[in-house]
Design a protein around this motif. Structure first.
Motif, PDB file in Angstrom:
ATOM      1  N   GLU A  28     -54.437  21.197  -3.413  1.00 55.86           N
ATOM      2  CA  GLU A  28     -54.252  22.640  -3.500  1.00 55.86           C
ATOM      3  C   GLU A  28     -52.898  22.907  -4.153  1.00 55.86           C
ATOM      4  O   GLU A  28     -51.931  22.200  -3.891  1.00 55.86           O
ATOM      5  CB  GLU A  28     -54.263  23.273  -2.108  1.00 55.86           C
ATOM      6  N   LYS A  60     -58.739  35.226   1.870  1.00 53.58           N
ATOM      7  CA  LYS A  60     -59.002  33.884   1.366  1.00 53.58           C
ATOM      8  C   LYS A  60     -57.966  32.910   1.937  1.00 53.58           C
ATOM      9  O   LYS A  60     -56.781  33.235   2.028  1.00 53.58           O
ATOM     10  CB  LYS A  60     -58.941  33.899  -0.164  1.00 53.58           C
ATOM     11  N   THR A  61     -58.402  31.719   2.316  1.00 51.21           N
ATOM     12  CA  THR A  61     -57.474  30.732   2.892  1.00 51.21           C
ATOM     13  C   THR A  61     -57.361  29.466   2.053  1.00 51.21           C
ATOM     14  O   THR A  61     -56.390  28.726   2.198  1.00 51.21           O
ATOM     15  CB  THR A  61     -57.899  30.346   4.323  1.00 51.21           C
ATOM     16  N   ALA A  62     -58.335  29.206   1.203  1.00 48.53           N
ATOM     17  CA  ALA A  62     -58.281  28.013   0.349  1.00 48.53           C
ATOM     18  C   ALA A  62     -57.536  28.352  -0.940  1.00 48.53           C
ATOM     19  O   ALA A  62     -57.863  29.321  -1.627  1.00 48.53           O
ATOM     20  CB  ALA A  62     -59.687  27.528   0.036  1.00 48.53           C
ATOM     21  N   SER A  66     -57.027  24.847  -6.756  1.00 48.83           N
ATOM     22  CA  SER A  66     -56.686  23.437  -6.940  1.00 48.83           C
ATOM     23  C   SER A  66     -55.818  23.288  -8.184  1.00 48.83           C
ATOM     24  O   SER A  66     -55.879  24.104  -9.115  1.00 48.83           O
ATOM     25  CB  SER A  66     -57.952  22.589  -7.086  1.00 48.83           C
ATOM     26  N   GLN A  96     -51.665  18.976  -0.559  1.00 46.63           N
ATOM     27  CA  GLN A  96     -51.048  20.125  -1.230  1.00 46.63           C
ATOM     28  C   GLN A  96     -49.965  19.701  -2.213  1.00 46.63           C
ATOM     29  O   GLN A  96     -49.226  18.738  -1.972  1.00 46.63           O
ATOM     30  CB  GLN A  96     -50.422  21.063  -0.204  1.00 46.63           C
TER      31      GLN A  96
END
Length: 162
Positions: A17, A70-72, A75, A123
């Motif tokens: 992420e 939204k939490t994601a 990428s 991350q």
């Protein structure tokens, strides 16, 4: 950070992420989009009448209000894909400094430079910072350079305290 370095880092961390920390402890929301990539040419004259010329890549980040829950995070692979598509249409200057333009309800619109990068297994975090304005012609304009003063509790030779 140069544009080429950023692209290389995205490629190296493409399965992670991509997060942006715009001030210490404050992150661009997971609902962000890359909304614009700007190839900027700066052709400037400073206050001492000296010319300067450089290029920058500005990546604009925007938080979608429709996706505020939204939490994601995006990428690094998706970000790299976006930048590569833009590069095919308007080639980016690889040795140009890359900056990120961002604002929200509590943070003014700013072009932020990359201060640091950190990552873990999931991350990849780009730590951003505000660049302060400065006088490039201090000697010409008579602006004294800042001198760091050191205070010490020890006696200095010739100070008369010993």
């Amino acid at each position: 950070m140069k544009t080429s370095e950023f692209l290389e880092l995205l490629n190296a961390h493409k399965n992670k992420e991509l997060l942006f920390e715009y001030t210490p402890g404050h992150f661009v929301g997971a609902n962000y989009h890359i909304t614009e990539i700007k190839n900027i040419t700066v052709d400037a004259i400073d206050c001492g009448a000296n010319g300067d010329f450089w290029k920058e890549t500005i990546v604009q980040l925007w938080e979608s209000p429709k996706e505020k829950d939204k939490t994601a995070f995006m990428s690094a692979f998706k970000a790299l894909d976006i930048l590569n598509k833009v590069d095919q249409i308007k080639p980016m200057v690889r040795d140009a400094e890359i900056k990120f333009e961002y604002s929200n309800d509590t943070f003014h619109t700013a072009q932020l430079f990359v201060n640091d990068v950190v990552w873990n297994d999931t991350q990849f975090v780009i730590k951003l910072a505000v660049e302060k304005t400065d006088c490039k012609a201090k000697a010409t304009c008579g602006v004294p350079e800042e001198v760091e003063t050191v205070t010490s509790s020890a006696c200095a030779p010739g100070s008369g305290c010993c």
